[in-house]
Write a protein that holds these residues in place. Structure first.
Motif, PDB file in Angstrom:
ATOM      1  N   TYR A   1     -72.204 -18.097  95.044  1.00 50.58           N
ATOM      2  CA  TYR A   1     -72.932 -16.860  94.749  1.00 50.58           C
ATOM      3  C   TYR A   1     -74.389 -17.164  94.416  1.00 50.58           C
ATOM      4  CZ  TYR A   1     -68.208 -14.918  94.156  1.00 50.58           C
ATOM      5  OH  TYR A   1     -66.913 -14.539  94.334  1.00 50.58           O
ATOM      6  N   GLY A   2     -74.554 -18.117  93.499  1.00 45.36           N
ATOM      7  CA  GLY A   2     -75.901 -18.478  93.089  1.00 45.36           C
ATOM      8  C   GLY A   2     -76.739 -18.952  94.263  1.00 45.36           C
ATOM      9  N   LEU A   3     -76.090 -19.728  95.133  1.00 46.78           N
ATOM     10  CA  LEU A   3     -76.764 -20.297  96.298  1.00 46.78           C
ATOM     11  C   LEU A   3     -77.448 -19.217  97.144  1.00 46.78           C
ATOM     12  CD1 LEU A   3     -76.862 -23.237  96.990  1.00 46.78           C
ATOM     13  CD2 LEU A   3     -74.912 -22.950  98.504  1.00 46.78           C
ATOM     14  N   SER A   4     -76.846 -18.025  97.177  1.00 43.74           N
ATOM     15  CA  SER A   4     -77.416 -16.980  98.025  1.00 43.74           C
ATOM     16  C   SER A   4     -78.349 -16.054  97.252  1.00 43.74           C
ATOM     17  CB  SER A   4     -76.294 -16.185  98.696  1.00 43.74           C
ATOM     18  OG  SER A   4     -75.495 -15.572  97.720  1.00 43.74           O
ATOM     19  N   LEU A   5     -78.529 -16.333  95.953  1.00 44.52           N
ATOM     20  CA  LEU A   5     -79.391 -15.448  95.162  1.00 44.52           C
ATOM     21  C   LEU A   5     -80.655 -16.137  94.654  1.00 44.52           C
ATOM     22  CD1 LEU A   5     -76.793 -13.449  93.041  1.00 44.52           C
ATOM     23  CD2 LEU A   5     -78.141 -12.617  94.957  1.00 44.52           C
ATOM     24  N   ILE A   6     -80.863 -17.394  95.090  1.00 42.51           N
ATOM     25  CA  ILE A   6     -82.029 -18.157  94.626  1.00 42.51           C
ATOM     26  C   ILE A   6     -83.310 -17.324  94.797  1.00 42.51           C
ATOM     27  CG2 ILE A   6     -83.421 -20.238  94.994  1.00 42.51           C
ATOM     28  CD1 ILE A   6     -80.812 -21.192  94.158  1.00 42.51           C
ATOM     29  N   ASP A   7     -83.427 -16.732  95.964  1.00 39.86           N
ATOM     30  CA  ASP A   7     -84.648 -16.002  96.272  1.00 39.86           C
ATOM     31  C   ASP A   7     -84.718 -14.671  95.513  1.00 39.86           C
ATOM     32  OD1 ASP A   7     -87.025 -16.194  97.792  1.00 39.86           O
ATOM     33  OD2 ASP A   7     -86.313 -14.481  98.978  1.00 39.86           O
ATOM     34  N   LYS A   8     -83.624 -13.928  95.515  1.00 42.02           N
ATOM     35  CA  LYS A   8     -83.593 -12.617  94.876  1.00 42.02           C
ATOM     36  C   LYS A   8     -83.875 -12.719  93.366  1.00 42.02           C
ATOM     37  CE  LYS A   8     -81.046  -8.377  95.681  1.00 42.02           C
ATOM     38  NZ  LYS A   8     -79.951  -7.744  96.429  1.00 42.02           N
ATOM     39  N   TYR A   9     -83.410 -13.790  92.752  1.00 46.05           N
ATOM     40  CA  TYR A   9     -83.523 -13.943  91.297  1.00 46.05           C
ATOM     41  C   TYR A   9     -84.759 -14.741  90.878  1.00 46.05           C
ATOM     42  CZ  TYR A   9     -78.918 -12.052  89.989  1.00 46.05           C
ATOM     43  OH  TYR A   9     -77.847 -11.232  89.744  1.00 46.05           O
ATOM     44  N   LYS A  10     -85.641 -15.098  91.824  1.00 44.50           N
ATOM     45  CA  LYS A  10     -86.656 -16.090  91.466  1.00 44.50           C
ATOM     46  C   LYS A  10     -87.722 -15.578  90.498  1.00 44.50           C
ATOM     47  CE  LYS A  10     -89.916 -15.845  95.364  1.00 44.50           C
ATOM     48  NZ  LYS A  10     -89.399 -14.725  96.150  1.00 44.50           N
ATOM     49  N   ASP A  11     -87.974 -14.270  90.484  1.00 41.32           N
ATOM     50  CA  ASP A  11     -89.010 -13.755  89.580  1.00 41.32           C
ATOM     51  C   ASP A  11     -88.439 -12.999  88.380  1.00 41.32           C
ATOM     52  OD1 ASP A  11     -91.077 -14.715  91.234  1.00 41.32           O
ATOM     53  OD2 ASP A  11     -90.774 -13.008  92.585  1.00 41.32           O
ATOM     54  N   LEU A  12     -87.194 -13.288  88.033  1.00 36.24           N
ATOM     55  CA  LEU A  12     -86.545 -12.507  86.973  1.00 36.24           C
ATOM     56  C   LEU A  12     -87.077 -12.803  85.571  1.00 36.24           C
ATOM     57  CD1 LEU A  12     -82.803 -12.226  87.996  1.00 36.24           C
ATOM     58  CD2 LEU A  12     -84.346 -10.364  87.458  1.00 36.24           C
ATOM     59  N   GLY A  13     -87.746 -13.933  85.409  1.00 42.65           N
ATOM     60  CA  GLY A  13     -88.357 -14.255  84.124  1.00 42.65           C
ATOM     61  C   GLY A  13     -87.359 -14.287  82.988  1.00 42.65           C
ATOM     62  N   ALA A  14     -87.624 -13.465  81.967  1.00 42.86           N
ATOM     63  CA  ALA A  14     -86.798 -13.470  80.757  1.00 42.86           C
ATOM     64  C   ALA A  14     -85.370 -13.011  81.026  1.00 42.86           C
ATOM     65  CB  ALA A  14     -87.441 -12.586  79.693  1.00 42.86           C
ATOM     66  N   TYR A  15     -85.160 -12.250  82.095  1.00 45.17           N
ATOM     67  CA  TYR A  15     -83.817 -11.748  82.393  1.00 45.17           C
ATOM     68  C   TYR A  15     -82.967 -12.778  83.139  1.00 45.17           C
ATOM     69  CZ  TYR A  15     -86.180  -7.261  81.624  1.00 45.17           C
ATOM     70  OH  TYR A  15     -86.892  -6.225  81.107  1.00 45.17           O
ATOM     71  N   LYS A  16     -83.608 -13.832  83.638  1.00 44.82           N
ATOM     72  CA  LYS A  16     -82.943 -14.713  84.600  1.00 44.82           C
ATOM     73  C   LYS A  16     -81.658 -15.338  84.052  1.00 44.82           C
ATOM     74  CE  LYS A  16     -83.947 -18.163  88.102  1.00 44.82           C
ATOM     75  NZ  LYS A  16     -85.006 -18.876  88.815  1.00 44.82           N
ATOM     76  N   LEU A  17     -81.758 -15.956  82.874  1.00 39.59           N
ATOM     77  CA  LEU A  17     -80.594 -16.644  82.324  1.00 39.59           C
ATOM     78  C   LEU A  17     -79.433 -15.667  82.136  1.00 39.59           C
ATOM     79  CD1 LEU A  17     -79.466 -19.332  81.336  1.00 39.59           C
ATOM     80  CD2 LEU A  17     -80.203 -18.717  79.030  1.00 39.59           C
ATOM     81  N   TYR A  18     -79.740 -14.488  81.625  1.00 36.86           N
ATOM     82  CA  TYR A  18     -78.684 -13.507  81.389  1.00 36.86           C
ATOM     83  C   TYR A  18     -78.050 -13.039  82.703  1.00 36.86           C
ATOM     84  CZ  TYR A  18     -76.105  -9.457  79.842  1.00 36.86           C
ATOM     85  OH  TYR A  18     -75.098  -8.557  79.614  1.00 36.86           O
ATOM     86  N   CYS A  19     -78.890 -12.811  83.712  1.00 32.71           N
ATOM     87  CA  CYS A  19     -78.364 -12.360  85.005  1.00 32.71           C
ATOM     88  C   CYS A  19     -77.512 -13.436  85.663  1.00 32.71           C
ATOM     89  CB  CYS A  19     -79.505 -11.955  85.934  1.00 32.71           C
ATOM     90  SG  CYS A  19     -80.233 -10.373  85.487  1.00 32.71           S
ATOM     91  N   ILE A  20     -77.845 -14.698  85.433  1.00 33.62           N
ATOM     92  CA  ILE A  20     -77.024 -15.788  85.969  1.00 33.62           C
ATOM     93  C   ILE A  20     -75.708 -15.861  85.202  1.00 33.62           C
ATOM     94  CG2 ILE A  20     -76.852 -18.297  86.169  1.00 33.62           C
ATOM     95  CD1 ILE A  20     -79.898 -18.308  86.698  1.00 33.62           C
ATOM     96  N   PHE A  21     -75.797 -15.737  83.885  1.00 31.27           N
ATOM     97  CA  PHE A  21     -74.591 -15.734  83.042  1.00 31.27           C
ATOM     98  C   PHE A  21     -73.628 -14.624  83.464  1.00 31.27           C
ATOM     99  CE2 PHE A  21     -72.834 -13.158  79.563  1.00 31.27           C
ATOM    100  CZ  PHE A  21     -71.829 -14.002  79.119  1.00 31.27           C
ATOM    101  N   GLY A  22     -74.179 -13.470  83.822  1.00 34.52           N
ATOM    102  CA  GLY A  22     -73.337 -12.312  84.124  1.00 34.52           C
ATOM    103  C   GLY A  22     -72.964 -12.159  85.585  1.00 34.52           C
ATOM    104  N   LEU A  23     -73.044 -13.254  86.324  1.00 34.83           N
ATOM    105  CA  LEU A  23     -72.818 -13.170  87.777  1.00 34.83           C
ATOM    106  C   LEU A  23     -71.325 -13.209  88.120  1.00 34.83           C
ATOM    107  CD1 LEU A  23     -74.672 -12.844  90.164  1.00 34.83           C
ATOM    108  CD2 LEU A  23     -74.733 -15.315  90.413  1.00 34.83           C
TER     109      LEU A  23
END
Lengths: 112, 238
Positions: free
Chosen positions: B86-108
């Motif tokens: 899942y993560g492999l296909s979201l590298i680009d979509k999630y690249k500018d998430l900043g402060a939200y990034k860790l949480y969005c990865i945790f909740g994947l």
């Protein structure tokens, strides 16, 4: 409770950390300012299509097609979802009606 | 409407099917954990920290057994290794998430990922907040479901048989939307038929094989997509 409070907490946290690690692993691998390899960009484009297909098959993995209900509740409900979605293009209606239909079928019609 | 409100509202509408699914699936876990002798806040704690449906059901088994961290690690990897894809296909979509990034990865989770697989609507002004709220709402539904199940699940007699079909229907709708969004259907077909082939083989040759087919299926699909890179890319660029 077989495990005491601290053992339970540690077990849960270990599961949480390993899960987080698995979810974050690709991001760790391709972080920083280095450009993302072309292969990964390609996978980013095609994997979502493939994985949704896999997840559908996964959801249906225990459907009995050679006996029992012969997978009819699933077939009927998914056909309904397809028709509804083609007609209305409303995710809530398609998913909601499809699920209700399925529940009715397995609770009232195909009772085993 | 300001962009935060817009992101919140759109995310909420999109996550309603997941709310239905998570409240009931979470409740199922809550009941199970409560029956093992854990007060309800343990279900809340698990939902907040682990946040993985299938793994939390395994967690109940692990907690019932002796204290064994190595088994816990191995089981978690076995159940959740699919998330690497899942993560492999979201590298680009999630690249500018900043402060939200860790949480969005945790909740994947599977369901959150499936929503991320859809094309983000053009009118969303702040896409990062949109992704964040999808992740947050799904997580809140799950926490609520798990907790409610542990608190009142044992006292309610409601026939929810078949409710888990909500996830199947959701994935199928996303599949239809994806199908309509592109002319290149090879990746979708590889996903369906690659995993179907794997499932059939496992069901025939392995006792209880349907439990184990997912990871090999992911591997086969990944391999097929890798081998088919050139022709698929050629069609994509047409």
């Amino acid at each position: 409770m077989t495990q005491n409070i601290w053992q339970s907490i540690v077990t849960i946290l270990v599961i949480a950390v390993v899960t987080l690690f698995l979810r974050g692993f690709p991001f760790l691998l391709f972080s920083g300012s280095r450009p993302v390899p072309k292969f990964i960009t390609y996978m980013g484009k095609v994997l979502p299509f493939a994985i949704i297909g896999i997840l559908i098959v996964y959801c249906l993995k225990d459907v009995n097609v050679t006996g029992g209900s012969y997978g009819l509740p699933e077939l009927i409900s998914l056909t309904a979802v397809l028709i509804l979605h083609k007609l209305k293009h409303n995710i809530l209606i398609s998913v909601g009606v499809g699920t209700l239909l399925y529940m009715l079928l397995v609770q009232l019609v195909f009772v085993y | 409407m300001n962009e935060t409100k817009q992101a919140m509202k759109s995310a909420f509408t999109l996550t309603i099917p997941i709310m239905c699914g998570y409240l009931f699936l979470g409740a199922g876990f809550g009941v199970l954990l409560a029956k093992s002798g854990y007060p309800f806040y343990w279900a809340t704690f698990s939902a907040m920290t682990v946040y993985s449906g299938s793994m939390q059901y395994v967690e109940v088994d692990l907690l019932r057994g002796a204290f064994d961290l190595l088994t816990a690690v191995i089981m978690t990897v076995a159940v959740n290794v699919r998330h690497v894809f899942y993560g492999l296909s979201l590298i680009d979509k999630y690249k500018d998430l900043g402060a939200y990034k860790l949480y969005c990865i945790f909740g994947l989770t599977d369901e959150t990922y499936s929503l991320m697989c859809m094309k983000t609507p053009e009118y969303i002004r702040n896409k990062n907040k949109f992704y964040f709220f999808i992740t947050l709402f799904d997580h809140l539904y799950w926490i609520t479901g798990c907790t409610l199940g542990a608190v009142i699940g044992q006292y309610i007699d409601f026939n929810a048989k078949g409710i888990d079909f909500v996830m199947t229907a959701l994935f199928f709708v996303i599949f239809i939307e994806q199908w309509e969004s592109t002319k290149v259907h090879i990746p979708a077909l590889i996903g369906v038929f690659g995993s179907l082939l794997c499932l059939v083989l496992f069901r025939i040759f392995v006792q209880g094989g349907s439990q184990f087919f997912l990871i090999p299926a992911m591997a086969i699909v990944f391999l097929s997509l890798t081998l088919g890179k050139k022709p698929i890319e050629r069609r994509l660029s047409r």
